[in-house]
Design an enzyme around this catalytic site. Structure first.
Site, mmCIF file in Angstrom:
data_model
loop_
_atom_site.group_PDB
_atom_site.id
_atom_site.type_symbol
_atom_site.label_atom_id
_atom_site.label_comp_id
_atom_site.label_asym_id
_atom_site.label_seq_id
_atom_site.Cartn_x
_atom_site.Cartn_y
_atom_site.Cartn_z
ATOM 1 N N GLY A 1 0.817 -1.211 0.000
ATOM 2 C CA GLY A 1 0.000 0.000 0.000
ATOM 3 C C GLY A 1 0.842 1.248 0.000
ATOM 4 C CG ASP A 2 -0.805 4.127 2.391
ATOM 5 O OD1 ASP A 2 -1.509 3.975 1.371
ATOM 6 O OD2 ASP A 2 -1.277 4.232 3.528
ATOM 7 C CG ASN A 3 4.752 4.744 3.817
ATOM 8 O OD1 ASN A 3 3.540 4.939 3.851
ATOM 9 N ND2 ASN A 3 5.638 5.632 4.220
#
Ligand SMILES: [Mg+2]
Ligand SMILES: [Mg+2]
Ligand SMILES: [Mg+2]
Lengths: 728, 728
Positions: free
Chosen positions: B318-320
């Site tokens: 996901g994000d990082n």
């Protein structure tokens, strides 16, 4: 009552008892023959000037057959032929062409004048790595040492054994069944013997035709590019094409004069053959100029002969016009008295009527008296009305001196309603010409310039492909030209060279219209910092830029539209999808104020995004901007995704140009409320003419000089109104 | 009866009395917290594994505030600023960005790490010709000696003062009103002190959380590029973006290891920031590789610590995730046990389930239990059904090991019909997994390879922009991936480097899909003769090439599609309008045999022309080719103007691939007559499963092994059928 005249009719044998009455009724003061018709013997008795068609470069097959080495040449490319394996690769040169029309020129030094190219690497193969065998339709080039997976082509010089226009007529009319018809080969006046022959033949002909007043050249030496496929159907047609103007002699003379040598690829141009949509190379521009010098010089000698015989010389802007570019620098030096050309639209009308340096221009109106329209049940009146409405607004803006018709008069006479309409149109043309005194009405207080790679040379000739054919890829741009043809603006055509050191004085708005990478939007020309800087500085100082389609497009440095900062929009090609560029559409704007329904952008341009923070989006569809307006320094930028011709789009362009020029507050003078109606104002004579561009009855208000007039117009009608501000 | 398990549920405090019953009913064997929820105290008593989210690079603001020089950096570009006059030009750096999220890094050597570029000339201005003044939101670069009409930009290093995901949550949830919330700054483990802190914090946390079985990293060190505009709204979002993974230290280490220095422009990339649609530069590929080495090494150390504490390590894709590329060469070396990711479609499911080198994969099904769907009157069942139908066919092809949900369980419980449906889906998932034994069913006797600039690194990640968002410019290509996700083919992702010396053995068909000039069609990669030759030779020897959109597009040497000779079509960009290329459309063809209505090419591709004499046009619209088929040597080429996902288009691609591979005569085995139904065949266990991909009752015939079966399926239903050819 207006005086008769200003009308040319085609005549033919067999109508002797009707001709005098018809000419009088229509007010015709000139008659002509058509291709394939003879002037009747009665012609000398008619109270009319006599035009006769004259062919310079073909029609003398005895000469052609006796001088095969002086036949016209053409540059062609073989089909792209992939090597599926390493080793020898055979390329049959004529696989894509019609062997009766063209044949490989095996008499020239093929190592010098042909070119074999590996299109996968872009490299030209050195002589010795390929050989020619066979001849005619069976000519083959064998590439030795071809690399598997590479594609090869052969650029070759070809002899034109059959003139394409004569071939087209021959095939279309089944002349193969007619023993009196032969296939005519074009010959090239670049060869001194052929030139002397052409020159003396004209003298003979002039002496033999005392009844002729006007020699109508159809046309001169080099046909536009028109090559047929193996199925004898059109394969490549480019009305602007110079491929068929080549010869070894000309190329050698070019090298002598220009100081550099041409290659086959300079003409073949990867198979695009320097179409007018290509950003022109230096070599191609030099070739046009080189041929213009040669052709205009030879034309001048022919015109001198015509004049010496007491006749006029008229050029038909048609088939063999290559080298005569009427907006070329030397055209006027030919001494040609008149140019005649087909006017199917406003833009084609202006292409004729704006030609400088001739004594008069004549527009051949549509439809031709040909069986495709003039058959039992055909409706030539509707065609005539549509064409006349398009032409009339251009004629008012830039008067033609004459109109005329073409084809077989006998066919037209079978449609009495058409003859009635022709009479009305001729009367209307003369009435407008007389009352307008053949002068241009007033136009906007600033000039509009179309900026592209061609500039003045191709005035009123942008975005045109094959003659009068509708192209999906072109109509959305042609609408710009068509709208301008009848709008009250003085229009310049500028090249990038013309603006490199600054936009000329008097120009209020630049228009840049066209598809990505084409000569009309400009392609790589926009890569030049000086070009960008000149236009930015022009706008920043108060000028306007109106972009249509892919204006200023050149993919470089983070933008597609190099002047996205001026236009306020850019075209997204897929790399910038991660950037969020939302926009709102403004409710009302000066530019779109007269639009009834939504804006019609024709084919439009995909993926136009809001680029600047302050751009005003005037219209959008499916998430893409269709029209936008921006302020930039003291000036303004306008973007339109396309502009097919319509009454509303012409009005929109009218408004967009005033807005871009910062003159929107001056807009509204000598204009009708109804965009279907156009006004031409003649301040010197204190009058204006109102044109109803529709087939409906229209009532509208015209405003101007602080006054207003309600005018009522019949379908197709026009009316003159006198104003109080007569100035003389 | 299938065994329970393979299901992860989000839980929260306040539901203690329902949890045991619910977990039993749904067969859930794992629970997790969500962002913003706490695991309830009861968690230790549940008969389930416990997942806990863990943030590595933010959430310790005390550390962040104490080490401002170790905050994460990002490369940004100022707005394009035109000089309207010669002289000083001021460029306010932050005009396009949100000053609370990012701020110019004035602490670095700006002469070295910033770059001021004249975008009109492409030249970088030397230090000394510009200066920086002000700070924060008021930072200005003044270019001295700017040239009127040129456009300038500043590439600058910025400090990320606010983590973009936390910022998004903060703003969306009005945390400004909540004094317990603070703005979290991300810190960079490239700095030894920060790394040691992160490392030891994890040890502490592991010791403090004996109840946790699985550490769910959300995710690691570098967030994908997500930058906000001055209005605090998303301005640039690229899930694949590395702009926020930079630091002076990393760039210095890069130079040390790679032997060349990076510039700001290597990251800013004209403002496209190396979006995955850009043909990647060498520097960007090297940077990805460099960060992959660093990140996977650090991740391995964290995973080692997790393992040492007796827990499992799971990565949320996901994000990082920047630097962890799950198809990168070093990903498996991290020792990560599992990857979990959101599966909204078949392609995103395959992106998770195909990840090599992990013990298990888990798909988080849609919808999230969030208020946007789970509100009174909301219809989460319909969303769940649509998503499940898309995911299921991919799950059958490449089994996920687990599924799960995310969000707030309390919201889901207010929709009993959704809980019922969730129970059915979980049961169906387990039933398919059990009966299929978690193995892949049989696929075609040849491999299919997607050829683009990214190759294996971006497996199942082509043409994706921002997460799960529909893009007009992408869906027509994404359909190719989505169709393949559930079709019986083994799919490879190959880069141009992978085929330069020949297409790998086993590949029957290459697919090249994408827009002109993008990494996905390949852009300039097609300019390489070896690439062209490799693909031509592959096809000539019997392989297949399926092109979608602008395949092999690279404008050069007379064609747009470099392999127009293989595909039989080319794209007309305006230069070839003078060439007449008529075509007929064939009545019937193997490829289109199952199409009901016309072919849906989605956005399509404009101006596709017949290029070869023998191409068979299968579909066309408005004069442009939409589908075509060609023979080429021993092989075949297929062209499609677009392929949005639909049941019929998936079947069309299935057929096109068989036809291109020359295996059309083998087509028809283990397939249903109705294209809305798909079949997966398990020869080893003598059975097949039939999936009804619709919400309607379907009756169809399945053919295979010389036999046929009529199957009836409920809406959304599946059925298993035993065949007589059990092989073991
Ligand atoms: Mg090339
Ligand atoms: Mg540039
Ligand atoms: Mg989960």
């Amino acid at each position: 009552m207006t005086a008769p005249g200003r009308l040319t009719l085609p005549i033919e044998t067999g109508l002797d008892d009707q001709l005098v009455g018809l000419l009088e009724r229509l007010g015709a003061d000139a008659v002509r023959n058509s291709d394939g018709t003879e002037l009747p013997a009665i012609v000398g008795e008619l109270a009319a000037k006599v035009y006769a068609t004259y062919f310079v470069g073909r029609g003398d097959q005895e000469w052609a057959d006796a001088h095969p080495s002086e036949l016209t040449r053409s540059y062609l490319m073989s089909e792209r032929t992939p090597a599926l394996a390493d080793g020898d690769l055979e390329i049959p040169l004529m696989a894509g062409w019609y062997a009766l029309q063209v044949t490989p020129d095996l008499g020239c030094d093929v190592d010098r004048w042909w070119q074999v190219i590996d299109r996968t690497t872009g490299e030209t193969l050195p002589p010795g790595t390929w050989r020619v065998s066979g001849e005619g339709a069976d000519t083959v080039v064998t590439v030795t040492g071809a690399v598997a997976g590479h594609v090869y082509t052969v650029d070759f010089l070809a002899v034109q054994t059959w003139d394409p226009t004569q071939m087209y007529n021959y095939i279309t009319n089944d002349w193969a069944d007619d023993p009196s018809r032969i296939r005519e080969s074009p010959f090239d006046v670049r060869h001194p013997a052929t030139w002397e022959h052409v020159r003396s033949s004209l003298d003979g002909w002039l002496g033999d035709h005392p009844e002729v007043d006007v020699v109508r050249f159809t046309t001169f030496f080099y046909h536009f590019t028109l090559v047929f496929g193996p199925d004898a159907k059109e394969r490549f047609v480019d009305w602007f094409g110079y491929s068929a103007s080549v010869s070894v002699e000309a190329m050698e003379q070019f090298e002598e004069h220009l100081g550099y040598a041409l290659t086959a690829e300079d003409f073949v141009d990867e198979g695009y053959y320097n179409s007018s949509f290509r950003v022109p190379t230096r070599a191609f521009r030099d070739w046009i100029d080189f041929q213009h010098r040669f052709v205009t010089d030879r034309v001048r000698q022919l015109v001198d002969a015509v004049h010496a015989s007491g006749k006029e010389a008229m050029m038909f802007l048609g088939d063999n016009w290559i080298g005569t570019e009427p907006y070329g620098t030397l055209f006027a030096s030919t001494g040609i008295d008149a140019v005649v050309g087909s006017v199917g639209s406003g833009a084609t009308c202006r292409m004729i009527s704006d030609i400088p340096g001739v004594r008069y221009t004549e527009g051949r109106l549509l439809p031709y008296f040909f069986p495709d329209v003039f058959h039992p049940g055909g409706d030539p009146v509707t065609e005539a009305n549509a064409s006349w409405l398009q032409a009339r607004r251009a004629i008012v803006r830039s008067p033609l001196d004459r109109i005329g018709y073409g084809g077989y008069l006998s066919l037209a006479l079978e449609h009495p309603d058409f003859v009635d309409r022709m009479e009305q149109i001729a009367d209307e043309f003369r009435a407008i010409h007389d009352r307008g005194e053949g002068r241009r009405p007033a136009s906007a207080p600033f000039r509009v310039a179309i900026l592209n790679a061609w500039g003045r040379l191709r005035s009123w000739q942008t975005h045109m492909v094959a003659h009068a054919l509708w192209y999906r890829q072109a109509y959305s741009y042609l609408g710009v030209l068509e709208a301008l043809a009848g709008l009250p603006f003085e229009v310049d055509f500028l090249s990038f060279d013309d603006i490199r050191d600054g936009v000329p004085d008097g120009v209020g708005v630049l228009i840049n219209a066209g598809a990505l990478g084409t000569s009309f939007s400009g392609g790589s020309a926009w890569g030049a910092p000086r070009v960008q800087a000149a236009v930015r500085s022009f706008v920043a100082a108060g000028g306007g830029l109106v972009g249509v389609g892919d204006p200023t497009a050149h993919i470089d440095g983070g933008v597609t539209f190099q002047l996205a900062d001026v236009l306020g929009v850019d075209r997204e090609l897929g790399w910038g999808l991660s950037t969020n560029r939302p926009f709102d559409t403004v409710e009302r704007h000066f530019i779109t104020a007269d639009l009834g329904a939504g804006l019609d952008v024709g084919e439009g341009t995909p993926d136009i995004v809001a680029f600047t923070r302050d751009v005003e989006v005037l219209a959008a569809g499916r998430g893409t901007v269709q029209a936008a307006a921006s302020h930039y320094g003291e000036g303004r930028g306008v973007y339109l995704a396309g502009l097919p011709y319509s009454h509303e789009n012409a009005r929109l362009l009218h408004r967009a140009l005033y807005w871009a020029a910062g003159r929107d507050s001056a807009f509204g003078e000598w204009i009708a409320d109804d965009p279907r109606v156009e006004v031409a104002h003649y301040p010197e004579s204190g009058q204006f003419v109102v044109l109803n561009n529709t087939d409906e009855h229209v009532r509208t208000t015209v405003r101007g000089g602080g006054d207003d007039w309600v005018v009522e117009l019949d379908p197709y009608g026009h009316a003159w109104v006198e104003t109080r501000e007569l100035r003389r």
